[in-house]
Design an enzyme around this catalytic site. Structure first.
Site, short mmCIF file in Angstrom:
data_model
loop_
_atom_site.label_atom_id
_atom_site.label_comp_id
_atom_site.label_asym_id
_atom_site.label_seq_id
_atom_site.Cartn_x
_atom_site.Cartn_y
_atom_site.Cartn_z
N SER A 166 7.59 -5.74 5.65
CA SER A 166 8.74 -6.51 6.56
C SER A 166 8.27 -7.19 7.30
CB SER A 166 9.02 -5.12 7.45
OG SER A 166 10.81 -5.38 7.70
N TYR A 205 17.08 -14.30 7.16
CA TYR A 205 16.02 -13.81 7.34
C TYR A 205 15.43 -12.12 7.87
CZ TYR A 205 10.96 -13.04 5.79
OH TYR A 205 9.87 -12.26 5.25
N LYS A 209 14.84 -8.06 7.81
CA LYS A 209 13.65 -7.39 7.60
C LYS A 209 14.32 -6.07 8.26
CE LYS A 209 12.09 -9.27 5.62
NZ LYS A 209 10.78 -8.75 3.99
#
Length: 327
Positions: A166, A205, A209
């Site tokens: 992550s 993005y 995550k």
């Protein structure tokens, strides 16, 4: 320490230690491992005496180049193997997991590293590409591999580890999609235009995550370490040099030049997380130690959204492959 200060402190003043764990007899899968963090993690695993290291990559040709490089640098032959995995295709994910489960005697470690940071809107399978690769396919693969890892635990009296790569950027996600109606978070993430305005991907993005962490925590709450024989954890490698994010905004290149760790140093965190035991189940690791995720993730609001993400994503995964979430 604020999130920003912690980031700069980590990048400038913390160097994760070089891994020293012994992986003798272990079979390791690393996705997205023909370049960058995945490749360097695979190199570490190979150097640390793993019996089999699987490079799970989209391009077999590039995977073979990486295999040769790793074998040459570690002076270990017949350890690294290349298998095809295209995270933009659900069928490819399922085919890879099926082949791995049938052909590999055991799976002790799976590092789910493959991801994208897209600068253009594109749909892969059912969702915007970042969500498909980083979230849906990542957990489709996790669920598809876990039965083999449970079998490995029982057959070899060991505790396998599945690590999802992550990022600390989950702390900076503006998760506006959580305001969607119940059951509609992923539908909102798949809308190219909202309120008459085209959705920008500058924050996508970070959101992907965050979704990884929310779902990973929900998974481990339902399958606690006391009754589940596989450790599942999440790791933040820090901001690193790599080819990753080359479609992203230009300022990232400047930040990378000024702040980034080498891929080898970043990969140390992946190997560290993958070598951890039961104490790391459901945990978020950063700088080679268990760390708390964002304040939002740990809040009551975050807990409620975590449950929503769990329900939506498991339903989506069952729609892709019936029974895949029954582990």
């Amino acid at each position: 320490m604020s999130e920003i200060l912690r980031f700069f402190h980590s990048q400038f003043f913390v160097t994760p230690p070089k891994p020293t764990a012994n992986f003798t007899g272990k079979t390791v899968i690393v996705t997205g491992s023909n370049v960058g963090l995945g490749k360097e993690a695979a190199r570490h695993f190979t150097a640390l005496n793993a019996s089999t290291v699987i490079l799970a990559v989209r391009s077999l040709e590039k995977g073979e180049v990486a295999r040769t490089d790793i074998e040459t640098s570690t002076n270990r032959k017949d350890v690294v193997k290349v298998m095809q995995l295209d995270m933009s295709s659900y069928q490819s994910v399922l085919d890879f997991a099926s082949k791995a489960s049938k052909e590999l005697e055991r799976v002790d470690i799976a590092v789910l590293n493959a991801g994208v940071n897209r600068g253009v809107w594109e749909v892969f399978e059912q969702d915007e590409s970042t969500i498909t690769v980083n979230v849906v396919s990542t957990f489709l693969l996790a669920f598809a591999l876990l039965p083999k890892m449970k079998e490995t635990s029982q057959k070899f009296n060991t505790r396998p580890t599945l690590t999802v790569v992550s990022s600390e950027v989950h702390e900076w996600a503006s998760f506006e999609e959580r305001k969607a109606l119940d059951g509609q978070i992923f539908a909102r993430l798949n809308e190219k235009t909202v309120g008459g305005k085209q959705v920008g991907l500058g924050n996508r993005y970070q959101v992907s995550k965050l979704l990884e962490i929310l779902f990973g925590r929900a998974l481990c709450e339902r399958y606690p370490s006391s009754s589940f024989p596989v450790t599942v954890n999440l790791v933040n490698p820090g901001f690193c040099h790599s080819e990753f994010g080359r479609e992203g905004p230009g300022f990232l290149a400047i930040m990378r030049f000024l702040l980034a760790r080498t891929t080898e140093v970043g990969a140390r965190t992946l190997v560290h997380a993958a070598s951890q035991g039961v104490e790391s189940h459901g945990k978020y690791l950063s700088d080679a130690q268990i760390t708390e995720p964002s304040v939002y993730v740990r809040s009551e609001e975050g807990k409620k959204d975590q449950e929503r993400v769990w329900k939506e994503l498991t339903k989506k995964l069952e729609g892709i492959s019936e029974g895949v979430t029954r582990i």
